[in-house]
Write a protein that holds these residues in place. Structure first.
Motif, short mmCIF file in Angstrom:
data_model
loop_
_atom_site.label_atom_id
_atom_site.label_comp_id
_atom_site.label_asym_id
_atom_site.label_seq_id
_atom_site.Cartn_x
_atom_site.Cartn_y
_atom_site.Cartn_z
N THR A 21 -8.93 2.79 1.84
CA THR A 21 -7.94 3.78 2.28
C THR A 21 -7.72 4.92 1.28
O THR A 21 -7.25 6.00 1.66
CB THR A 21 -6.58 3.10 2.52
OG1 THR A 21 -6.09 2.55 1.28
CG2 THR A 21 -6.72 1.99 3.55
N SER A 78 -3.06 0.18 -3.86
CA SER A 78 -2.79 -1.13 -3.27
C SER A 78 -2.46 -2.11 -4.39
O SER A 78 -3.27 -2.33 -5.28
CB SER A 78 -3.99 -1.63 -2.46
OG SER A 78 -4.24 -0.77 -1.36
N SER A 100 -7.13 0.19 10.06
CA SER A 100 -8.22 -0.09 9.12
C SER A 100 -7.93 -1.34 8.29
O SER A 100 -8.82 -2.16 8.04
CB SER A 100 -8.42 1.11 8.18
OG SER A 100 -8.75 2.28 8.91
N ILE A 101 -6.67 -1.50 7.89
CA ILE A 101 -6.29 -2.68 7.09
C ILE A 101 -6.39 -3.95 7.93
O ILE A 101 -6.84 -5.00 7.45
CB ILE A 101 -4.87 -2.51 6.52
CG1 ILE A 101 -4.84 -1.34 5.52
CG2 ILE A 101 -4.42 -3.78 5.81
CD1 ILE A 101 -3.44 -0.98 5.04
N TYR A 155 -5.49 4.76 -0.97
CA TYR A 155 -4.11 4.64 -1.44
C TYR A 155 -3.98 3.50 -2.44
O TYR A 155 -4.78 2.56 -2.44
CB TYR A 155 -3.16 4.41 -0.26
CG TYR A 155 -3.02 5.61 0.65
CD1 TYR A 155 -2.27 6.72 0.24
CD2 TYR A 155 -3.64 5.65 1.89
CE1 TYR A 155 -2.14 7.83 1.06
CE2 TYR A 155 -3.51 6.75 2.72
CZ TYR A 155 -2.77 7.85 2.29
OH TYR A 155 -2.65 8.94 3.09
N ILE A 160 -8.78 -2.87 0.00
CA ILE A 160 -7.94 -1.94 0.77
C ILE A 160 -7.82 -0.61 0.04
O ILE A 160 -7.88 0.47 0.66
CB ILE A 160 -6.55 -2.56 1.03
CG1 ILE A 160 -6.67 -3.75 1.98
CG2 ILE A 160 -5.59 -1.52 1.59
CD1 ILE A 160 -5.37 -4.51 2.19
N GLU A 161 -7.67 -0.65 -1.27
CA GLU A 161 -7.55 0.59 -2.05
C GLU A 161 -8.83 1.41 -1.95
O GLU A 161 -8.78 2.63 -1.82
CB GLU A 161 -7.24 0.24 -3.51
CG GLU A 161 -7.01 1.48 -4.38
CD GLU A 161 -6.39 1.15 -5.72
OE1 GLU A 161 -6.53 1.96 -6.65
OE2 GLU A 161 -5.74 0.08 -5.84
N VAL A 183 -4.50 4.08 9.15
CA VAL A 183 -4.54 3.22 7.95
C VAL A 183 -4.21 1.78 8.32
O VAL A 183 -4.87 0.84 7.87
CB VAL A 183 -3.56 3.74 6.87
CG1 VAL A 183 -3.53 2.77 5.69
CG2 VAL A 183 -3.98 5.13 6.39
N VAL A 197 0.86 -1.18 0.00
CA VAL A 197 0.00 0.00 0.00
C VAL A 197 0.89 1.24 0.00
O VAL A 197 1.77 1.37 0.86
CB VAL A 197 -0.93 0.02 1.25
CG1 VAL A 197 -1.83 1.24 1.22
CG2 VAL A 197 -1.75 -1.26 1.31
N ILE A 218 2.36 8.38 3.47
CA ILE A 218 0.99 7.99 3.80
C ILE A 218 0.56 8.79 5.02
O ILE A 218 1.22 8.75 6.07
CB ILE A 218 0.92 6.47 4.08
CG1 ILE A 218 1.20 5.71 2.79
CG2 ILE A 218 -0.44 6.08 4.66
CD1 ILE A 218 1.23 4.20 2.95
#
Length: 407
Positions: free
Chosen positions: A255, A259, A101-102, A257, A251-252, A98, A60, A92
């Motif tokens: 977040t 991934s 959350s992941i 970001y 995940i992308e 983050v 990520v 990040i």
């Protein structure tokens, strides 16, 4: 059924040479099928293990942004723009949130932040370029199993020695460095820090060993003149690596970001692996089918030779399905003998090759006993031999005894 089996047994042993040839064909086809598929699985495992020594299942990071036009394109106004990458901070934001959350995502087993920096390694007049990776030692070792390919020093010292560094064997050889030697790093920000070599690792991947080093994450942040919240990447491991791409998409979306799954990051290797699977599967199945055709030809010949016997059996009251059972039993019996012999031969070949040392990143020949592939080979082999016997058996079942006896 007893009479049918007895007749089938008689046909099997009445012409031992043809039966032996049929069994040998199945033995070779089965052994090669199992051997090549076990080898394919071994190659895939070896390739993946090599990748996972330095690559997480999911990475990520802050993706690049492309410049966009300030106004929307309209029919009246032709718009010309030269797209360029917009320079942004690759950090990040709020990495702790983050990471949390992941970790809540289903299938995620480990999350580890890191700071990557392009550096120059300096030792006297020697200078080489590379990448220094700032890590949390325990998490990184859990993710990459770094301790397993350490050749000198103690990786755990990285937790207590702030300016400690673990370097690849290629860097050590090029710069003539050993344990407790000093090494100066110059970052892309022009910051110089002296490090003490506390460990040397060797993955047998020359690109990694000649360029990459591990330092404490706090020291990596100092190399880039950044604070303790500066994180360039968050690495993620999942329970099933084959599901990494699907989890990366979630995940992308969660977040915002970029991934990237490990398959996406290694597309060339994945394409080579896919091509290898196609070739090995095609070749092994072809050989097994050739063995099936051998059984078909021999049973077809047997039907032609025993046509008078078949006519007499039918005149005595045997039905078409009885004739089919006789020849299918013969084919399946040959198939079973061939499958057993093929498994034994494949196990012998695998046992021998497991002990052959290749060297390099591979080590010993990448093959093992894959029981799923053995079971798959047994099923395919028996199905092929069944149909190889059923087709000529169907022909024999349609014989008209009156017409044959007249001749």
């Amino acid at each position: 059924m007893n009479i049918n089996s007895t007749i089938a047994k008689t046909y099997i042993f009445s012409n031992k040479k043809l039966t032996a040839i049929s069994v040998l064909g199945v033995v070779l086809g089965m052994s090669i099928y199992i051997f090549m598929n076990c080898m394919m699985v071994g190659f895939d495992k070896s390739s993946n293990n090599s990748i996972f020594k330095s690559t997480p299942h999911i990475k990520v990071y802050q993706g690049e942004e492309i410049s966009k036009p300030l106004i929307e394109k309209s029919n009246e106004l032709p718009l010309i723009i030269n797209p360029k990458i917009v320079p942004v901070n690759n950090a990040i934001h709020n990495p702790n949130l983050v990471v949390k959350s992941i970790l809540r995502q289903r299938g995620v087993t480990l999350v580890s932040p890191q700071v990557s920096s392009s550096v120059f390694y300096n030792n006297g007049k020697s200078q080489i370029s590379g990448i220094s990776v700032g890590i949390i030692p325990d998490q990184a070792d859990h993710m990459y199993d770094i301790k397993s390919f350490m050749v000198e020093g103690n990786f755990d010292l990285l937790k207590s020695i702030q300016n400690g560094i673990v370097i690849g064997s290629g860097i050590s050889e090029k710069m003539n460095l050993g344990i407790n030697d000093n090494l100066n790093l110059t970052s892309s920000k022009g910051i110089n820090i002296n490090f003490k070599v506390i460990g040397i690792y060797k993955t047998n991947n020359s690109l990694v060993d000649k360029t990459m080093s591990y330092v404490n994450i706090a020291t990596a942040q100092q190399l880039l003149n950044q604070g303790s919240n500066y994180i360039t990447e968050i690495n993620v491991n999942v329970f099933d690596p084959e599901q990494a791409e699907n989890i990366a998409q979630k995940i992308e979306y969660l977040t915002g970001y970029k991934s990237e799954g490990w398959k996406q990051a290694n597309e060339t290797i994945m394409a080579t692996s896919k091509m290898r699977k196609i070739v090995i599967t095609f070749v092994s199945l072809t050989i097994l089918l050739v063995a099936g055709f051998g059984i078909y030809n021999i049973l077809n010949m047997t039907v032609s030779q025993k046509i008078n016997d078949i006519a007499i059996l039918k005149a005595m009251g045997f039905k078409g399905k009885d004739v089919i059972k006789i020849f299918v039993t013969q084919a399946v019996s040959i198939g079973i003998m061939g499958v057993i012999g093929g498994i034994i031969l494949a196990i012998i070949l695998i046992t021998f090759l497991k002990k052959v040392y290749i060297g390099g990143d591979t080590g010993y020949f990448p093959i093992d006993y894959e029981f799923n592939k053995i079971a798959q080979g047994i099923l395919i082999g028996l199905v092929i031999t069944f149909f190889a016997g059923y087709i000529p058996a169907k022909k024999a079942a349609n014989v008209d005894p009156v017409e044959i006896l007249r001749k």
